[in-house]
Structure formats: C-alpha cells, structure tokens
Scaffold this motif. Structure first.
Motif, PDB file in Angstrom:
ATOM      1  N   TRP A  16      -2.944  -1.743   1.226  1.00 46.84           N
ATOM      2  CA  TRP A  16      -3.797  -1.270   1.583  1.00 46.84           C
ATOM      3  C   TRP A  16      -4.795  -0.739   0.090  1.00 46.84           C
ATOM      4  O   TRP A  16      -5.767  -0.407   0.352  1.00 46.84           O
ATOM      5  CB  TRP A  16      -4.402  -0.473   2.597  1.00 46.84           C
ATOM      6  CG  TRP A  16      -4.807  -0.177   4.164  1.00 46.84           C
ATOM      7  CD1 TRP A  16      -4.036  -1.106   4.540  1.00 46.84           C
ATOM      8  CD2 TRP A  16      -5.712  -0.525   5.164  1.00 46.84           C
ATOM      9  NE1 TRP A  16      -4.725  -1.454   5.755  1.00 46.84           N
ATOM     10  CE2 TRP A  16      -6.280  -1.104   6.221  1.00 46.84           C
ATOM     11  CE3 TRP A  16      -7.078   0.818   4.079  1.00 46.84           C
ATOM     12  CZ2 TRP A  16      -6.811  -1.612   7.379  1.00 46.84           C
ATOM     13  CZ3 TRP A  16      -7.751   0.309   5.013  1.00 46.84           C
ATOM     14  CH2 TRP A  16      -8.068  -0.037   6.682  1.00 46.84           C
ATOM     15  N   ASP A  17      -3.696  -1.004  -0.481  1.00 48.41           N
ATOM     16  CA  ASP A  17      -4.023  -1.125  -1.575  1.00 48.41           C
ATOM     17  C   ASP A  17      -4.704  -1.973  -2.763  1.00 48.41           C
ATOM     18  O   ASP A  17      -5.938  -1.678  -2.863  1.00 48.41           O
ATOM     19  CB  ASP A  17      -2.631  -0.821  -3.078  1.00 48.41           C
ATOM     20  CG  ASP A  17      -1.761   0.850  -1.866  1.00 48.41           C
ATOM     21  OD1 ASP A  17      -2.691   1.635  -1.943  1.00 48.41           O
ATOM     22  OD2 ASP A  17      -0.899   0.719  -2.116  1.00 48.41           O
ATOM     23  N   SER A  96      -6.241  -9.888   8.598  1.00 45.43           N
ATOM     24  CA  SER A  96      -7.090  -8.434   7.980  1.00 45.43           C
ATOM     25  C   SER A  96      -6.780  -8.110   6.725  1.00 45.43           C
ATOM     26  O   SER A  96      -6.041  -7.051   6.992  1.00 45.43           O
ATOM     27  CB  SER A  96      -7.946  -8.191   9.451  1.00 45.43           C
ATOM     28  OG  SER A  96      -8.832  -9.512  10.039  1.00 45.43           O
ATOM     29  N   THR A  97      -7.437  -8.304   5.679  1.00 43.42           N
ATOM     30  CA  THR A  97      -7.590  -7.859   4.794  1.00 43.42           C
ATOM     31  C   THR A  97      -8.350  -6.040   4.493  1.00 43.42           C
ATOM     32  O   THR A  97      -9.670  -7.046   4.655  1.00 43.42           O
ATOM     33  CB  THR A  97      -6.871  -7.848   3.238  1.00 43.42           C
ATOM     34  OG1 THR A  97      -7.619  -9.073   3.177  1.00 43.42           O
ATOM     35  CG2 THR A  97      -5.527  -9.314   3.546  1.00 43.42           C
ATOM     36  N   PRO A  98      -8.333  -4.897   4.159  1.00 46.27           N
ATOM     37  CA  PRO A  98      -9.146  -4.134   4.039  1.00 46.27           C
ATOM     38  C   PRO A  98     -10.329  -4.750   2.503  1.00 46.27           C
ATOM     39  O   PRO A  98      -9.646  -4.790   1.381  1.00 46.27           O
ATOM     40  CB  PRO A  98      -8.422  -3.185   3.819  1.00 46.27           C
ATOM     41  CG  PRO A  98      -7.630  -3.196   3.185  1.00 46.27           C
ATOM     42  CD  PRO A  98      -6.802  -4.713   4.003  1.00 46.27           C
ATOM     43  N   SER A  99     -11.401  -4.288   2.711  1.00 46.08           N
ATOM     44  CA  SER A  99     -11.894  -4.480   1.369  1.00 46.08           C
ATOM     45  C   SER A  99     -12.029  -3.379   0.535  1.00 46.08           C
ATOM     46  O   SER A  99     -11.601  -2.621   0.539  1.00 46.08           O
ATOM     47  CB  SER A  99     -14.028  -4.177   2.024  1.00 46.08           C
ATOM     48  OG  SER A  99     -14.190  -5.246   2.749  1.00 46.08           O
ATOM     49  N   PRO A 146      -8.580  -2.844  16.514  1.00 41.66           N
ATOM     50  CA  PRO A 146      -7.640  -2.062  15.669  1.00 41.66           C
ATOM     51  C   PRO A 146      -7.277  -2.139  14.240  1.00 41.66           C
ATOM     52  O   PRO A 146      -6.696  -3.683  14.326  1.00 41.66           O
ATOM     53  CB  PRO A 146      -6.325  -2.026  16.362  1.00 41.66           C
ATOM     54  CG  PRO A 146      -6.207  -2.454  17.976  1.00 41.66           C
ATOM     55  CD  PRO A 146      -7.732  -3.276  17.378  1.00 41.66           C
ATOM     56  N   ASP A 147      -7.035  -1.714  12.770  1.00 38.60           N
ATOM     57  CA  ASP A 147      -6.769  -2.262  11.970  1.00 38.60           C
ATOM     58  C   ASP A 147      -5.093  -2.168  11.904  1.00 38.60           C
ATOM     59  O   ASP A 147      -4.434  -2.659  11.026  1.00 38.60           O
ATOM     60  CB  ASP A 147      -7.340  -1.148  11.297  1.00 38.60           C
ATOM     61  CG  ASP A 147      -8.307  -1.619  11.008  1.00 38.60           C
ATOM     62  OD1 ASP A 147      -9.633  -2.628  10.514  1.00 38.60           O
ATOM     63  OD2 ASP A 147      -9.743  -0.665  10.809  1.00 38.60           O
ATOM     64  N   VAL A 148      -4.487  -0.951  12.677  1.00 41.58           N
ATOM     65  CA  VAL A 148      -2.926  -0.927  13.159  1.00 41.58           C
ATOM     66  C   VAL A 148      -3.049  -0.288  14.776  1.00 41.58           C
ATOM     67  O   VAL A 148      -3.498   0.011  15.234  1.00 41.58           O
ATOM     68  CB  VAL A 148      -2.567  -0.276  11.902  1.00 41.58           C
ATOM     69  CG1 VAL A 148      -3.152   1.359  11.958  1.00 41.58           C
ATOM     70  CG2 VAL A 148      -1.188  -0.493  11.608  1.00 41.58           C
ATOM     71  N   PHE A 306      -3.544   3.657   4.377  1.00 42.73           N
ATOM     72  CA  PHE A 306      -4.296   3.272   5.334  1.00 42.73           C
ATOM     73  C   PHE A 306      -5.810   3.543   4.795  1.00 42.73           C
ATOM     74  O   PHE A 306      -6.853   4.405   4.860  1.00 42.73           O
ATOM     75  CB  PHE A 306      -5.177   3.446   6.209  1.00 42.73           C
ATOM     76  CG  PHE A 306      -4.007   2.419   7.642  1.00 42.73           C
ATOM     77  CD1 PHE A 306      -3.140   1.264   7.514  1.00 42.73           C
ATOM     78  CD2 PHE A 306      -2.918   3.677   7.352  1.00 42.73           C
ATOM     79  CE1 PHE A 306      -1.605   0.930   8.091  1.00 42.73           C
ATOM     80  CE2 PHE A 306      -1.425   3.339   8.656  1.00 42.73           C
ATOM     81  CZ  PHE A 306      -1.366   2.006   8.707  1.00 42.73           C
ATOM     82  N   GLY A 307      -5.946   3.565   3.296  1.00 45.83           N
ATOM     83  CA  GLY A 307      -7.186   4.031   2.059  1.00 45.83           C
ATOM     84  C   GLY A 307      -6.968   5.544   2.133  1.00 45.83           C
ATOM     85  O   GLY A 307      -5.929   5.900   1.675  1.00 45.83           O
ATOM     86  N   ARG A 308      -7.561   6.365   2.381  1.00 36.20           N
ATOM     87  CA  ARG A 308      -7.321   7.534   2.613  1.00 36.20           C
ATOM     88  C   ARG A 308      -6.848   8.439   4.186  1.00 36.20           C
ATOM     89  O   ARG A 308      -7.275   9.408   3.890  1.00 36.20           O
ATOM     90  CB  ARG A 308      -9.256   8.003   2.236  1.00 36.20           C
ATOM     91  CG  ARG A 308      -9.534   7.971   0.947  1.00 36.20           C
ATOM     92  CD  ARG A 308     -11.067   8.287   0.495  1.00 36.20           C
ATOM     93  NE  ARG A 308     -10.814   9.589   0.461  1.00 36.20           N
ATOM     94  CZ  ARG A 308     -10.315  10.746  -0.713  1.00 36.20           C
ATOM     95  NH1 ARG A 308     -10.252   9.973  -1.741  1.00 36.20           N
ATOM     96  NH2 ARG A 308     -10.593  11.565  -0.240  1.00 36.20           N
ATOM     97  N   THR A 309      -6.516   7.446   4.744  1.00 36.89           N
ATOM     98  CA  THR A 309      -5.673   8.349   6.087  1.00 36.89           C
ATOM     99  C   THR A 309      -4.076   7.530   5.721  1.00 36.89           C
ATOM    100  O   THR A 309      -4.064   6.678   5.198  1.00 36.89           O
ATOM    101  CB  THR A 309      -6.364   7.571   7.401  1.00 36.89           C
ATOM    102  OG1 THR A 309      -7.631   7.282   7.383  1.00 36.89           O
ATOM    103  CG2 THR A 309      -5.447   7.762   8.201  1.00 36.89           C
TER     104      THR A 309
END
Length: 560
Positions: A16-17, A96-99, A146-148, A306-309
């Motif tokens: 997620w980085d 799926s990768t995060p933007s 879900p993302d995870v 996961f981003g800011r989580t």
C-alpha cells in the motif's frame, strides 16, 4: 513429469506504499519454479520452491504492478499453466493495487472456521460465511470486495477434526492411541490446511482477496498456554512435543510467511535458511523448538499499513508469561513493540486497528469471573482455592485478557493514550473473535481520561462453526444486569477491585456464521455485520447446497 499445484494460490501481501508489488503463496507437488504472470505483461514474478517435510512451497514476489489497477493473473509451474484450472467456474483471479493516496480501505474480519463439508454433504452448523462471500463476489464481478481479509485465529482445528479427516488419520495410525483423532505431526497438519483451503469457493476467494492471519488456540489445541501448570502437564504427554513443533512449523509455512512484506522477508534469516537448504525441515524444526522453549525469542505479531489505516496483529497465545505471580498476555519485549507501533507516527494514521484473537472487552460477568479466577490461582484465597481455581480455569476456558489483569490494564491505558491528543486517529478499533458470537462494546471513560478517538471493541465469530443454546443463554446473561451483579460478587470474593474502565454493549449479541466489515474513508468509519443465511432468509440446514446461501446485513452503524 510436470509439476502440479497442490494448494493455492493464496494472495497475501499487497503493498500500500508504492502499490506496485504483492506476494502469492502456493504449495506444489514437487520441486519446481513457480511463476505468477499478469495479463498483458502488467507484472509478475518467479521463484524456486523450498521443501519442508516432503512438501514443496513458494512465496512468489510479484512486481511491476501499476497502482490503482486490478490485474488478472495466472500461475505457472516450470512454465506450464496450472491456475486457473481449465474448467474453472470462477472469474479470473486478480491482484488489486491501491491508487496513490487512496483514502478508502475495506477490512472484513472474523474467526473460527471449521472446514466446509464436501459438496453435497450435510452442514449442521449452517452456511460458511467465507464460502458465501466468495459466491457473491464470483456471481457479480462489480460487487464491492474487501481490500483485506483479517482472519483472527482458528483457521484450522487440530483438536476437532472432521469425520473425513478422522477416516484419513485412521489409515496412518491407531486412533485408540493418544492423541487419538487429533492431529499428531506435520503431515497431518498439511492435511488440515488442504481440507480447509481446497474448498473451491474459499480457494478462489483467497486467490483474489489479500489476507492477514494470526493463530489462536485450536490451531494448536484448545486452551493452548492457559497456565504454567497446563504447559507442564502437556509436556509430560509423549505426543505433545511433536504436536507443538508441527503446529509452529506449519503455522510459519501456511500463515506467518504471507503476513510479511517483501522487505521483511528479505531480512528474515530463517526464511533465507529454509529457502537455501536442499531440505529446510531441520532448520524450521530448530526454530520451532526454540520458539516453544523461549517464546520471547520469536515475534509472531506484526504491523500492516493500508494507507492511513494501521493494523497491529497481536500474538495472544505463544508470547504469554505464565508465572502466577506476574501473568502477562505477552512478554515485556512484545509489550514495548506494541506500544511503539501504536504511538509512533500517529500523525499519518486516521484509524488504528488492533487485531487480537481474544476480545479485550467481554461480557462483564465473564470478565469478572476471569479476574476472580486469576486472583484465586495466584493464591489470594489460599492454596486450596488456588487448586480449585486452576481446575475451573481449564474447565471453563478462563484465559482471555481479563485472566491477565495487568495486561488488560496496560492495553486499556495504551488504547486511551493512542486515541488522545492532536495527532490521535479518529477511531481505535479492537478486532477480535473466539467467543462464537458477535457484538459491539464501548468503554465508559472517566471524564479526565476520555480519549479524543472513539474506542470500540468489535467482536465477530464464528465464520463457520456453532454455539450450543446453553452458551447463547450464558452470553446474554453475562451482558445483563443480573450477570453484572454476580460478577461483582465474584470480584468481592477474589479481592480484585473494579476494572480500570467500565464498558457497555452497544450492539448484539448476534449468533450465526458471520463477517464484520469496516469501511474506512478519511476520518469516517462505517461498520457492517453480515450473516450467512439460506436464500429464503433462514440459516441453511443440513443437506442444503452452499450456493443457496447469501450474506444478509443484520447491523450497520457509523462509528465516526
């Protein structure tokens, strides 16, 4: 002969980085080169298998992915395609990768999953929530995924095997000899994972939704590490050493490795030793023996962002300190690690998730019963009561956070501290399972110590299991006023005093096979609880088919 895919693929870590890499786990039936090849050259990776106890595995690093994309992939062994199967009824497996700067993450979680019965077999505990989620996602490619998946323990049941597994065990050894129908060695553990993860729906789901995992007691044995005397008794059993070493070895292979990032894997000397060896069995066995003899030498807990989580997954089983004079849920080194991870870099964290298989906040009667029992076992009422307390502890499974009073207080204060100040996250959510029902609980902080974040206990269990009616009644009673009064009486007898914080149930209890999902966007958080039920609205009964089940929303609320 061409290598075959025995189990997997299981999509584990997605970065997620940078959003450009992932890891995919596989088990093969012989040594080979395992490869992930993404559609249209959008990324991929390959690695050789490593061997443990005659089994062959690979954790394939996948690089070259593009952020903000969903990419179909296939698995090849020695250049031959083996996934997806040519007759697959499922959509393509994807990564799926995060933007960049993605503001939303969806976390689905639960615990306690018996392997689903064979196709067409009877299922006395109702539809499997993971199977049912897989069915929904496979039927609707546009459905929100879900993302995870956060799987909070009891991924396999080493001490409660299925009828099919018992028949298989009987072909290997005499089940009249201990440990009977429980698993005894590494080979038998591999069978449990095969039974659980080869289920077609779950196999596809795990191939396309990333997962984080941690063990609980049934991954080893019921009440694992309840007390020092429990450990001493188990070590006297002739079959125990092989059981605990096999449990830790198989957990490392099937669950723990995939929890680690590519950077953590690259720095892991054990992973390097096992991969570089012609046969990594002895290296892994030595590690497991050391982990059993000196739990403080190993860290199973880990952090994922996961981003800011931020997710902190805690080991609440192997790292326990069991001296009755200073019982701790985890050792001092683990405690320092948890504190550092919870408090450092909070300015970049909108939501802090603490994954612990065992609930922090329990029904008040259960909490007071466990603190009372801990007081008896350490001798507050004398030697006779201490013996009674130990017997009750084992019989009633009194070994959650409340049974480690100092650790309960430390965690409570840490959660308040992590949720306080100008850099505090919007929510601090403790994600738990184990207790075979779901509920939401919230602490009542003293005015002077109230954190800025909303702190909640979110408990979701089971994914696929049952709970007797008597236990349902007990859980409901434990939350009620009469249960609180009985708990206060136990606390008085044990001279324990009141907990450092009070709390109340704000949702539930809910019973059934279920999953909770947190949707975290910016500083907002929304919770949804879904239960697997028959298509007619009832839980599926014996003999009904899995595809007739669906996930029904039974509770939704905004946490922030």
């Amino acid at each position: 002969m061409t290598a075959g895919l025995r189990l997997g693929p299981v999509l584990r870590h997605v970065d997620w980085d940078a959003g450009d890499c992932a890891t995919v786990w596989v088990e093969t039936d012989r040594p080979c080169t395992a490869e992930v090849r993404c559609a249209e050259g959008a990324g991929g990776g390959r690695t050789g298998t490593f061997q443990v106890a005659g089994h062959h595995y690979a954790l394939i690093p996948v690089t070259g992915l593009s952020p903000g994309t969903t990419t179909a992939y296939e698995v090849l062994l020695d250049g031959h395609p083996v996934w997806p199967p040519p007759d697959s009824r499922f959509p393509a497996s994807t990564i799926s990768t995060p933007s960049p700067g993605a503001a939303e993450v969806r976390v689905s979680f639960g615990s306690c999953r018996w392997a689903a019965p064979p196709a067409g077999g009877q299922d006395p505990v109702g539809p499997d929530a993971l199977d049912t989620l897989a069915g929904r996602l496979a039927a609707d490619p546009g459905a929100t995924r879900p993302d995870v998946l956060v799987l909070l323990g009891d991924q396999v049941y080493a001490d409660e095997t299925s009828q099919e597994t018992r028949r298989w065990l009987a072909t290997r050894r005499d089940l009249r000899e201990p440990p009977g129908s429980q698993v005894a060695d590494y080979e038998e553990y591999t069978h449990l994972y095969y039974e659980s993860w080869y289920d077609p729906d779950v196999r596809w789901l795990l191939s396309t939704v990333p997962s984080c995992m941690i063990f609980d007691d049934h991954d080893v044995v019921d009440d694992w590490n309840t007390s020092a005397s429990w450990v001493a008794d188990m070590r006297e059993k002739p079959w125990w050493r092989e059981r605990i070493l096999s449990a830790l070895m198989s957990y490392w292979v099937y669950q723990h490795l995939g929890n680690l990032s590519p950077a953590e894997l690259a720095a892991d000397p054990l992973y390097a030793a096992v991969r570089d060896a012609e046969d990594g069995t002895e290296a892994l066995r030595r590690f497991a023996a050391g982990a059993d003899a000196d739990p403080a030498s190993v860290r199973w807990s880990y952090r994922r962002d996961f981003g800011r989580t931020r997710l902190l997954m805690l080991d609440t089983r192997a790292a326990r300190v069991l001296d009755e004079g200073k019982r701790l849920m985890h050792d001092e080194g683990e405690d320092r690690w948890l504190r550092e991870q919870a408090l450092s870099g909070r300015e970049g964290c909108d939501h802090l998730l603490v994954g612990t298989s065992l609930p922090w906040l329990m029904p008040p009667l259960m909490h007071d019963a466990e603190t009372w029992n801990a007081a008896l076992c350490r001798g507050e009422r004398g030697e006779r009561w201490a013996r009674v307390g130990e017997a009750v502890r084992r019989k009633a499974d009194l070994e959650h956070w409340a049974a480690f009073p100092e650790s309960f207080e430390r965690l409570t204060r840490l959660l308040a501290e992590a949720g306080s100040g100008p850099d505090a996250p919007a929510t601090v959510c403790v994600l738990s399972g184990d207790v075979h029902h779901a509920y939401v609980a919230e602490p009542r902080w003293p005015a002077a110590g109230r954190p800025d974040a909303r702190v909640v206990q979110l408990t979701c269990s089971p994914v696929h299991n049952g709970v007797p009616r008597s236990m349902r009644w007990g859980f409901r009673f434990g939350w009620g006023a009469a249960g609180r009064r009985l708990g206060h009486a136990l606390a008085w007898h044990g001279r324990t005093g009141r907990p450092v914080v009070d709390w109340r149930k704000t949702g539930g209890p809910w019973f059934g096979n279920q999953l909770m999902t947190l949707t975290l966007r910016g500083r907002s958080a929304r919770l949804r609880l879904e239960q697997a039920r028959g298509a007619g609205g009832r839980e599926r009964g014996a003999g009904a088919r899995e595809r007739e089940a669906e996930l029904r929303t039974v509770h939704e609320e905004d946490l922030r």
